[in-house]
Design a protein around this motif. Structure first.
Motif, mmCIF file in Angstrom:
data_model
loop_
_atom_site.group_PDB
_atom_site.id
_atom_site.type_symbol
_atom_site.label_atom_id
_atom_site.label_comp_id
_atom_site.label_asym_id
_atom_site.label_seq_id
_atom_site.Cartn_x
_atom_site.Cartn_y
_atom_site.Cartn_z
ATOM 1 N N ALA A 33 0.827 -1.215 0.000
ATOM 2 C CA ALA A 33 0.000 0.000 0.000
ATOM 3 C C ALA A 33 0.860 1.262 0.000
ATOM 4 C CB ALA A 33 -0.934 -0.012 1.205
ATOM 5 N N ILE A 34 1.885 1.284 0.835
ATOM 6 C CA ILE A 34 2.730 2.474 0.952
ATOM 7 C C ILE A 34 3.542 2.706 -0.321
ATOM 8 C CG2 ILE A 34 4.718 3.440 2.182
ATOM 9 C CD1 ILE A 34 3.551 2.032 4.715
ATOM 10 N N THR A 35 4.174 1.652 -0.843
ATOM 11 C CA THR A 35 5.008 1.845 -2.023
ATOM 12 C C THR A 35 4.184 2.112 -3.271
ATOM 13 O OG1 THR A 35 5.190 -0.539 -2.414
ATOM 14 C CG2 THR A 35 6.963 0.522 -1.162
ATOM 15 N N PHE A 36 2.983 1.542 -3.366
ATOM 16 C CA PHE A 36 2.158 1.870 -4.528
ATOM 17 C C PHE A 36 1.818 3.353 -4.511
ATOM 18 C CE2 PHE A 36 -1.763 2.521 -6.843
ATOM 19 C CZ PHE A 36 -1.448 1.934 -8.059
ATOM 20 N N TYR A 37 1.439 3.856 -3.348
ATOM 21 C CA TYR A 37 1.094 5.272 -3.258
ATOM 22 C C TYR A 37 2.307 6.159 -3.546
ATOM 23 C CZ TYR A 37 -0.365 9.756 -1.436
ATOM 24 O OH TYR A 37 -0.639 11.091 -1.319
ATOM 25 N N LEU A 38 3.445 5.856 -2.918
ATOM 26 C CA LEU A 38 4.615 6.725 -3.062
ATOM 27 C C LEU A 38 5.310 6.581 -4.408
ATOM 28 C CD1 LEU A 38 6.197 6.434 0.493
ATOM 29 C CD2 LEU A 38 4.853 8.314 -0.446
ATOM 30 N N LEU A 39 5.410 5.366 -4.934
ATOM 31 C CA LEU A 39 6.146 5.161 -6.181
ATOM 32 C C LEU A 39 5.287 5.339 -7.430
ATOM 33 C CD1 LEU A 39 8.349 2.026 -5.395
ATOM 34 C CD2 LEU A 39 9.007 4.414 -5.327
ATOM 35 N N HIS A 40 4.023 4.928 -7.368
ATOM 36 C CA HIS A 40 3.224 4.852 -8.590
ATOM 37 C C HIS A 40 2.019 5.788 -8.618
ATOM 38 C CE1 HIS A 40 5.610 1.413 -9.716
ATOM 39 N NE2 HIS A 40 5.372 0.881 -8.545
ATOM 40 N N TRP A 41 1.776 6.520 -7.562
ATOM 41 C CA TRP A 41 0.611 7.406 -7.547
ATOM 42 C C TRP A 41 1.011 8.878 -7.447
ATOM 43 C CZ3 TRP A 41 -4.171 6.198 -8.847
ATOM 44 C CH2 TRP A 41 -5.159 7.150 -8.644
ATOM 45 N N CYS A 42 1.862 9.212 -6.501
ATOM 46 C CA CYS A 42 2.285 10.603 -6.308
ATOM 47 C C CYS A 42 3.136 11.056 -7.489
ATOM 48 C CB CYS A 42 3.090 10.749 -5.026
ATOM 49 S SG CYS A 42 2.124 10.508 -3.541
ATOM 50 N N LYS A 43 2.850 12.251 -7.965
ATOM 51 C CA LYS A 43 3.589 12.799 -9.105
ATOM 52 C C LYS A 43 4.298 14.076 -8.700
ATOM 53 C CE LYS A 43 0.019 12.488 -12.150
ATOM 54 N NZ LYS A 43 -0.593 12.650 -13.466
ATOM 55 N N GLY A 44 5.329 14.396 -9.464
ATOM 56 C CA GLY A 44 6.041 15.648 -9.252
ATOM 57 C C GLY A 44 7.295 15.470 -8.435
ATOM 58 N N SER A 45 7.927 16.595 -8.184
ATOM 59 C CA SER A 45 9.168 16.631 -7.417
ATOM 60 C C SER A 45 9.086 17.783 -6.430
ATOM 61 C CB SER A 45 10.353 16.823 -8.358
ATOM 62 O OG SER A 45 11.537 16.991 -7.627
ATOM 63 N N GLU A 62 8.522 6.681 -12.494
ATOM 64 C CA GLU A 62 8.869 7.158 -13.832
ATOM 65 C C GLU A 62 10.079 8.086 -13.814
ATOM 66 O OE1 GLU A 62 4.285 6.943 -15.508
ATOM 67 O OE2 GLU A 62 5.091 8.825 -14.757
ATOM 68 N N GLN A 63 10.309 8.756 -12.696
ATOM 69 C CA GLN A 63 11.466 9.631 -12.551
ATOM 70 C C GLN A 63 12.740 8.861 -12.223
ATOM 71 O OE1 GLN A 63 10.836 12.899 -9.776
ATOM 72 N NE2 GLN A 63 8.643 12.764 -10.138
ATOM 73 N N LEU A 64 12.582 7.677 -11.653
ATOM 74 C CA LEU A 64 13.723 6.895 -11.184
ATOM 75 C C LEU A 64 14.703 6.628 -12.309
ATOM 76 C CD1 LEU A 64 14.666 5.527 -8.584
ATOM 77 C CD2 LEU A 64 13.458 3.491 -9.303
ATOM 78 N N ASP A 65 15.960 6.941 -12.091
ATOM 79 C CA ASP A 65 17.036 6.774 -13.073
ATOM 80 C C ASP A 65 16.708 7.447 -14.397
ATOM 81 O OD1 ASP A 65 18.554 5.321 -11.248
ATOM 82 O OD2 ASP A 65 17.603 3.444 -11.812
ATOM 83 N N ASP A 66 16.047 8.592 -14.318
ATOM 84 C CA ASP A 66 15.650 9.380 -15.497
ATOM 85 C C ASP A 66 14.833 8.575 -16.502
ATOM 86 O OD1 ASP A 66 16.717 11.772 -14.603
ATOM 87 O OD2 ASP A 66 18.685 11.352 -15.448
ATOM 88 N N GLY A 67 14.047 7.621 -15.993
ATOM 89 C CA GLY A 67 13.164 6.839 -16.858
ATOM 90 C C GLY A 67 13.839 5.681 -17.556
ATOM 91 N N GLN A 68 15.121 5.487 -17.336
ATOM 92 C CA GLN A 68 15.834 4.381 -17.978
ATOM 93 C C GLN A 68 15.372 3.061 -17.367
ATOM 94 O OE1 GLN A 68 20.067 4.611 -17.572
ATOM 95 N NE2 GLN A 68 20.433 2.896 -18.929
ATOM 96 N N GLN A 69 15.019 2.104 -18.216
ATOM 97 C CA GLN A 69 14.501 0.814 -17.772
ATOM 98 C C GLN A 69 15.638 -0.170 -17.511
ATOM 99 O OE1 GLN A 69 11.190 0.461 -17.209
ATOM 100 N NE2 GLN A 69 10.972 2.582 -17.847
ATOM 101 N N GLY A 70 15.405 -1.137 -16.650
ATOM 102 C CA GLY A 70 16.345 -2.216 -16.417
ATOM 103 C C GLY A 70 17.559 -1.865 -15.587
ATOM 104 N N THR A 71 17.510 -0.776 -14.839
ATOM 105 C CA THR A 71 18.651 -0.418 -14.005
ATOM 106 C C THR A 71 18.653 -1.272 -12.739
ATOM 107 O OG1 THR A 71 17.414 1.313 -12.870
ATOM 108 C CG2 THR A 71 18.644 1.955 -14.849
ATOM 109 N N VAL A 72 19.756 -1.265 -12.042
ATOM 110 C CA VAL A 72 19.886 -2.075 -10.830
ATOM 111 C C VAL A 72 18.899 -1.605 -9.763
ATOM 112 C CG1 VAL A 72 21.493 -2.799 -9.033
ATOM 113 C CG2 VAL A 72 22.304 -2.520 -11.356
ATOM 114 N N THR A 73 18.711 -0.313 -9.641
ATOM 115 C CA THR A 73 17.776 0.220 -8.651
ATOM 116 C C THR A 73 16.355 -0.223 -8.955
ATOM 117 O OG1 THR A 73 19.195 2.153 -8.405
ATOM 118 C CG2 THR A 73 16.951 2.339 -7.564
ATOM 119 N N ARG A 74 15.940 -0.173 -10.199
ATOM 120 C CA ARG A 74 14.597 -0.624 -10.576
ATOM 121 C C ARG A 74 14.431 -2.111 -10.328
ATOM 122 N NH1 ARG A 74 11.206 2.535 -14.069
ATOM 123 N NH2 ARG A 74 12.093 4.588 -14.367
#
Length: 152
Positions: free
Chosen positions: A58-70, A86-98
């Motif tokens: 619940a927490i990560t869905f809200y923080l990672l996938h619902w809240c927008k902006g910086s 979507e902001q994580l690693d400037d949108g680059q897919q397949g990074t270690v963090t993702r």
């Protein structure tokens, strides 16, 4: 001597670049373990993983996938229409963090389902949470708003 980084290698988004810092993943896993320890004092250890998994979902869905902006003003609105994921690693897919943040819900699901008796824990609810979290992280879902929800 650390390798030199070009200007294109530097992540300029101050909202997400802290996730690449040393120790963040250890702190994150430690927080999950501390949550499990606190909850397991009230309920059994296996069922505590279920509660940690559901709360984490619940927490990560809200923080990672619902809240927008910086929250940083230096971005000048560049990231206002993007979620944190979507902001994580400037949108680059397949990074270690993702990959790390995709594996964590799967590991929590495994701990929740295999840590307790199947009759005493909500298997279907655990499954729905892990599917929603993992599907939301697919590259195919990048910048997708289902049914126009959270579009603006």
């Amino acid at each position: 001597m650390p390798p030199r980084r070009s200007a294109s290698d530097v992540v300029l988004n101050k909202n997400t670049n802290w996730l690449n810092s040393t120790g963040v993943w250890s702190w994150y896993v430690g927080l999950l373990l501390a949550s499990w320890l606190a909850i397991s004092t009230v309920v059994g250890g296996g069922l505590a993983w279920t509660y940690v998994h559901l709360a984490h979902g619940a927490i990560t869905f809200y923080l990672l996938h619902w809240c927008k902006g910086s929250p940083t003003e230096e971005d000048q609105g560049k990231w206002d229409s993007y979620t944190f994921w979507e902001q994580l690693d400037d949108g680059q897919q397949g990074t270690v963090t993702r990959k790390f943040f995709t594996v964590v819900p799967v590991v929590l699901f495994s701990l929740a389902t295999h840590g307790s008796d199947f009759r005493s824990q909500p298997l279907l609810l655990n499954f729905v949470v892990v599917v929603v979290l993992v599907v939301a992280k697919f590259p195919l879902m990048h910048k997708v708003r289902l049914f126009g929800i959270n579009k603006y």
